[in-house]
Design a protein around this motif. Sequence first.
Motif, PDB file in Angstrom:
ATOM      1  N   THR A   1       0.829  -1.206   0.000  1.00  0.00           N
ATOM      2  CA  THR A   1       0.000   0.000   0.000  1.00  0.00           C
ATOM      3  C   THR A   1       0.860   1.251   0.000  1.00  0.00           C
ATOM      4  OG1 THR A   1      -1.825  -1.098   1.126  1.00  0.00           O
ATOM      5  CG2 THR A   1      -1.748   1.293   1.260  1.00  0.00           C
ATOM      6  N   ARG A   2       1.860   1.303   0.843  1.00  0.00           N
ATOM      7  CA  ARG A   2       2.757   2.463   0.837  1.00  0.00           C
ATOM      8  C   ARG A   2       3.552   2.549  -0.462  1.00  0.00           C
ATOM      9  NH1 ARG A   2       3.097   1.437   6.505  1.00  0.00           N
ATOM     10  NH2 ARG A   2       2.578   3.292   7.728  1.00  0.00           N
ATOM     11  N   SER A   3       3.930   1.415  -0.993  1.00  0.00           N
ATOM     12  CA  SER A   3       4.646   1.390  -2.264  1.00  0.00           C
ATOM     13  C   SER A   3       3.809   2.031  -3.369  1.00  0.00           C
ATOM     14  CB  SER A   3       4.984  -0.058  -2.637  1.00  0.00           C
ATOM     15  OG  SER A   3       5.453  -0.150  -3.955  1.00  0.00           O
ATOM     16  N   ARG A   4       2.552   1.680  -3.414  1.00  0.00           N
ATOM     17  CA  ARG A   4       1.678   2.231  -4.443  1.00  0.00           C
ATOM     18  C   ARG A   4       1.424   3.717  -4.202  1.00  0.00           C
ATOM     19  NH1 ARG A   4      -0.673  -0.103  -8.357  1.00  0.00           N
ATOM     20  NH2 ARG A   4      -2.431   0.829  -9.446  1.00  0.00           N
TER      21      ARG A   4
ATOM     22  N   ALA B   1       9.323  -6.361 -15.517  1.00  0.00           N
ATOM     23  CA  ALA B   1       9.721  -7.685 -15.032  1.00  0.00           C
ATOM     24  C   ALA B   1       8.509  -8.522 -14.645  1.00  0.00           C
ATOM     25  CB  ALA B   1      10.661  -7.536 -13.837  1.00  0.00           C
ATOM     26  N   ALA B   2       7.520  -7.887 -14.015  1.00  0.00           N
ATOM     27  CA  ALA B   2       6.309  -8.608 -13.629  1.00  0.00           C
ATOM     28  C   ALA B   2       5.534  -9.080 -14.856  1.00  0.00           C
ATOM     29  CB  ALA B   2       5.426  -7.717 -12.752  1.00  0.00           C
ATOM     30  N   LEU B   3       5.446  -8.241 -15.877  1.00  0.00           N
ATOM     31  CA  LEU B   3       4.771  -8.635 -17.108  1.00  0.00           C
ATOM     32  C   LEU B   3       5.455  -9.846 -17.736  1.00  0.00           C
ATOM     33  CD1 LEU B   3       4.153  -5.111 -18.697  1.00  0.00           C
ATOM     34  CD2 LEU B   3       2.438  -6.597 -17.626  1.00  0.00           C
ATOM     35  N   ALA B   4       6.776  -9.788 -17.805  1.00  0.00           N
ATOM     36  CA  ALA B   4       7.523 -10.898 -18.387  1.00  0.00           C
ATOM     37  C   ALA B   4       7.339 -12.169 -17.561  1.00  0.00           C
ATOM     38  CB  ALA B   4       9.001 -10.538 -18.486  1.00  0.00           C
ATOM     39  N   ASP B   5       7.332 -12.034 -16.251  1.00  0.00           N
ATOM     40  CA  ASP B   5       7.168 -13.190 -15.382  1.00  0.00           C
ATOM     41  C   ASP B   5       5.815 -13.850 -15.573  1.00  0.00           C
ATOM     42  OD1 ASP B   5       8.086 -14.899 -13.190  1.00  0.00           O
ATOM     43  OD2 ASP B   5       6.563 -13.900 -11.989  1.00  0.00           O
ATOM     44  N   HIS B   6       4.809 -13.050 -15.929  1.00  0.00           N
ATOM     45  CA  HIS B   6       3.473 -13.587 -16.165  1.00  0.00           C
ATOM     46  C   HIS B   6       3.262 -13.995 -17.622  1.00  0.00           C
ATOM     47  CE1 HIS B   6       1.224 -12.909 -12.335  1.00  0.00           C
ATOM     48  NE2 HIS B   6       2.313 -12.224 -12.080  1.00  0.00           N
ATOM     49  N   GLY B   7       4.317 -13.970 -18.399  1.00  0.00           N
ATOM     50  CA  GLY B   7       4.244 -14.482 -19.759  1.00  0.00           C
ATOM     51  C   GLY B   7       3.510 -13.604 -20.742  1.00  0.00           C
TER      52      GLY B   7
ATOM     53  N   THR C   1      -8.035 -11.234 -12.579  1.00  0.00           N
ATOM     54  CA  THR C   1      -7.143 -11.775 -11.558  1.00  0.00           C
ATOM     55  C   THR C   1      -5.689 -11.653 -11.990  1.00  0.00           C
ATOM     56  OG1 THR C   1      -8.822 -13.325 -10.787  1.00  0.00           O
ATOM     57  CG2 THR C   1      -6.526 -13.843 -10.255  1.00  0.00           C
ATOM     58  N   GLU C   2      -5.424 -11.961 -13.261  1.00  0.00           N
ATOM     59  CA  GLU C   2      -4.063 -11.864 -13.777  1.00  0.00           C
ATOM     60  C   GLU C   2      -3.545 -10.438 -13.672  1.00  0.00           C
ATOM     61  OE1 GLU C   2      -0.758 -13.832 -15.853  1.00  0.00           O
ATOM     62  OE2 GLU C   2      -2.429 -14.445 -14.588  1.00  0.00           O
ATOM     63  N   ARG C   3      -4.392  -9.485 -14.029  1.00  0.00           N
ATOM     64  CA  ARG C   3      -3.976  -8.085 -13.965  1.00  0.00           C
ATOM     65  C   ARG C   3      -3.693  -7.666 -12.521  1.00  0.00           C
ATOM     66  NH1 ARG C   3      -1.527  -4.092 -16.892  1.00  0.00           N
ATOM     67  NH2 ARG C   3      -1.350  -2.522 -15.287  1.00  0.00           N
TER      68      ARG C   3
ATOM     69  N   SER D   1       0.015  -6.327  -8.049  1.00  0.00           N
ATOM     70  CA  SER D   1       0.526  -6.671  -6.719  1.00  0.00           C
ATOM     71  C   SER D   1       2.019  -6.978  -6.768  1.00  0.00           C
ATOM     72  CB  SER D   1      -0.236  -7.876  -6.163  1.00  0.00           C
ATOM     73  OG  SER D   1      -1.603  -7.552  -5.959  1.00  0.00           O
ATOM     74  N   ALA D   2       2.448  -7.677  -7.820  1.00  0.00           N
ATOM     75  CA  ALA D   2       3.867  -7.973  -7.966  1.00  0.00           C
ATOM     76  C   ALA D   2       4.667  -6.692  -8.171  1.00  0.00           C
ATOM     77  CB  ALA D   2       4.084  -8.932  -9.139  1.00  0.00           C
ATOM     78  N   THR D   3       4.121  -5.773  -8.950  1.00  0.00           N
ATOM     79  CA  THR D   3       4.796  -4.494  -9.166  1.00  0.00           C
ATOM     80  C   THR D   3       4.911  -3.718  -7.862  1.00  0.00           C
ATOM     81  OG1 THR D   3       3.929  -4.397 -11.432  1.00  0.00           O
ATOM     82  CG2 THR D   3       4.735  -2.341 -10.471  1.00  0.00           C
ATOM     83  N   ASP D   4       3.828  -3.670  -7.098  1.00  0.00           N
ATOM     84  CA  ASP D   4       3.870  -2.995  -5.796  1.00  0.00           C
ATOM     85  C   ASP D   4       4.918  -3.628  -4.884  1.00  0.00           C
ATOM     86  OD1 ASP D   4       1.868  -1.235  -6.484  1.00  0.00           O
ATOM     87  OD2 ASP D   4       0.276  -2.338  -5.480  1.00  0.00           O
ATOM     88  N   ARG D   5       4.961  -4.956  -4.885  1.00  0.00           N
ATOM     89  CA  ARG D   5       5.904  -5.655  -4.008  1.00  0.00           C
ATOM     90  C   ARG D   5       7.347  -5.361  -4.406  1.00  0.00           C
ATOM     91  NH1 ARG D   5       8.529 -10.204  -4.880  1.00  0.00           N
ATOM     92  NH2 ARG D   5       7.155 -10.786  -6.617  1.00  0.00           N
ATOM     93  N   LEU D   6       7.638  -5.451  -5.689  1.00  0.00           N
ATOM     94  CA  LEU D   6       9.003  -5.208  -6.157  1.00  0.00           C
ATOM     95  C   LEU D   6       9.405  -3.745  -5.973  1.00  0.00           C
ATOM     96  CD1 LEU D   6       8.919  -7.362  -9.410  1.00  0.00           C
ATOM     97  CD2 LEU D   6      10.174  -7.880  -7.303  1.00  0.00           C
ATOM     98  N   ALA D   7       8.477  -2.839  -6.249  1.00  0.00           N
ATOM     99  CA  ALA D   7       8.773  -1.415  -6.084  1.00  0.00           C
ATOM    100  C   ALA D   7       8.864  -1.031  -4.615  1.00  0.00           C
ATOM    101  CB  ALA D   7       7.711  -0.573  -6.778  1.00  0.00           C
ATOM    102  N   GLY D   8       8.256  -1.831  -3.748  1.00  0.00           N
ATOM    103  CA  GLY D   8       8.312  -1.559  -2.317  1.00  0.00           C
ATOM    104  C   GLY D   8       9.718  -1.614  -1.750  1.00  0.00           C
ATOM    105  N   ARG D   9      10.630  -2.222  -2.490  1.00  0.00           N
ATOM    106  CA  ARG D   9      12.038  -2.245  -2.064  1.00  0.00           C
ATOM    107  C   ARG D   9      12.592  -0.837  -1.872  1.00  0.00           C
ATOM    108  NH1 ARG D   9      16.313  -1.284  -0.798  1.00  0.00           N
ATOM    109  NH2 ARG D   9      18.249  -2.490  -0.898  1.00  0.00           N
ATOM    110  N   LEU D  10      12.040   0.135  -2.583  1.00  0.00           N
ATOM    111  CA  LEU D  10      12.496   1.516  -2.471  1.00  0.00           C
ATOM    112  C   LEU D  10      12.393   2.041  -1.045  1.00  0.00           C
ATOM    113  CD1 LEU D  10      10.829   3.031  -5.666  1.00  0.00           C
ATOM    114  CD2 LEU D  10      13.298   2.965  -5.215  1.00  0.00           C
ATOM    115  N   LEU D  11      11.368   1.624  -0.324  1.00  0.00           N
ATOM    116  CA  LEU D  11      11.093   2.216   0.982  1.00  0.00           C
ATOM    117  C   LEU D  11      11.841   1.535   2.123  1.00  0.00           C
ATOM    118  CD1 LEU D  11       7.269   2.841   0.539  1.00  0.00           C
ATOM    119  CD2 LEU D  11       9.130   4.514   0.449  1.00  0.00           C
ATOM    120  N   ARG D  12      12.618   0.534   1.823  1.00  0.00           N
ATOM    121  CA  ARG D  12      13.288  -0.235   2.877  1.00  0.00           C
ATOM    122  C   ARG D  12      14.166   0.622   3.792  1.00  0.00           C
ATOM    123  NH1 ARG D  12      16.479  -5.607   1.246  1.00  0.00           N
ATOM    124  NH2 ARG D  12      14.377  -6.084   0.476  1.00  0.00           N
ATOM    125  N   PRO D  13      14.928   1.612   3.298  1.00  0.00           N
ATOM    126  CA  PRO D  13      15.830   2.333   4.205  1.00  0.00           C
ATOM    127  C   PRO D  13      15.144   3.357   5.101  1.00  0.00           C
ATOM    128  CG  PRO D  13      16.016   3.236   2.007  1.00  0.00           C
ATOM    129  CD  PRO D  13      15.146   2.018   1.898  1.00  0.00           C
TER     130      PRO D  13
END
Length: 285
Positions: free
Chosen positions: A4-7, A164-170, A227-229, A234-246
């Motif tokens: 949620t914060r990532s988004r 990356a998420a798009l590619a992972d979902h084919g 559901t796929e979308r 959700s995958a994009t939010d999760r991966l982008a959430g790495r930004l907020l780690r510090p």
Amino acid sequence: MTPTRSRTLWLRTEPLHAVIYFDERCRGLGRAVGLKGFWMGYFAARTAPMGRVGSAVATAALGVFAPGMVARALPSAWEYASPDRVLEERARLTARALRQLVPGVDALASVVNPLLAVVVEDAPPLARPLFAANRDLYDRADPVERLWHLTTCVREFRGDAHVAALADHGLDAREALALAAATGRVSADGIRRDRGWSEEEWAATADSMRGRGLLDAAGVATEQGRTERQLIESATDRLAGRLLRPLAESETDGLLAALEPATRRILDLDVVPFPNPIGLPRTVS
């Protein structure tokens, strides 16, 4: 940090970055440096951080554009203007636009730039080409240029994650766009034209996606498609959430709160059209 914060970070930085695409002061970037038309300026501005790239590299990094559309702009753009020239002009134009659109943007920059810099410096560049290229550019003397570059790093980090998420979902480029349109995120006709795909290519993609159960006979997303979308988002939010780690949770909340008024003002001024090809909603939270 939660998705949620990532988004929310995206919602409150993307409008600041997006002035380069939609504000009239910035849309003339290509002409200002001697390029031919808006799209040559667009592709040059997006890819200039990576240097004199050709169309194949640009198409792969950007993720959703038709190869032929990119090839009409790159590498020929570099015959008219160097990447360095394009980068200087985009910094100048975006800072000028933000100062005219957002009263007090210099004060905002003094508050949020240190936090955004921590986020950007800590983020890993591995497999994130547009982010990595832009991260080398944010250290500007002008605080508003610095603000724009930092928000650009945030959006390109998320954009790399989304590809990356798009590619992972084919999904290929056309399928990704068609699914976004079928779920109401973007306009189907608008996104097809803006990303350079022909009607025939679009129709073939729709047929393929119906065969996979993602679209119904009318071209609307099925439950499986929706559901796929959502999984991709959700995958994009999760991966982008790495930004907020510090950042501590309180620092993240302070950053998001500080950005909200500027973001809301840009949206209230209708700088960004709705619907728009980047899928940005009117909400900032």
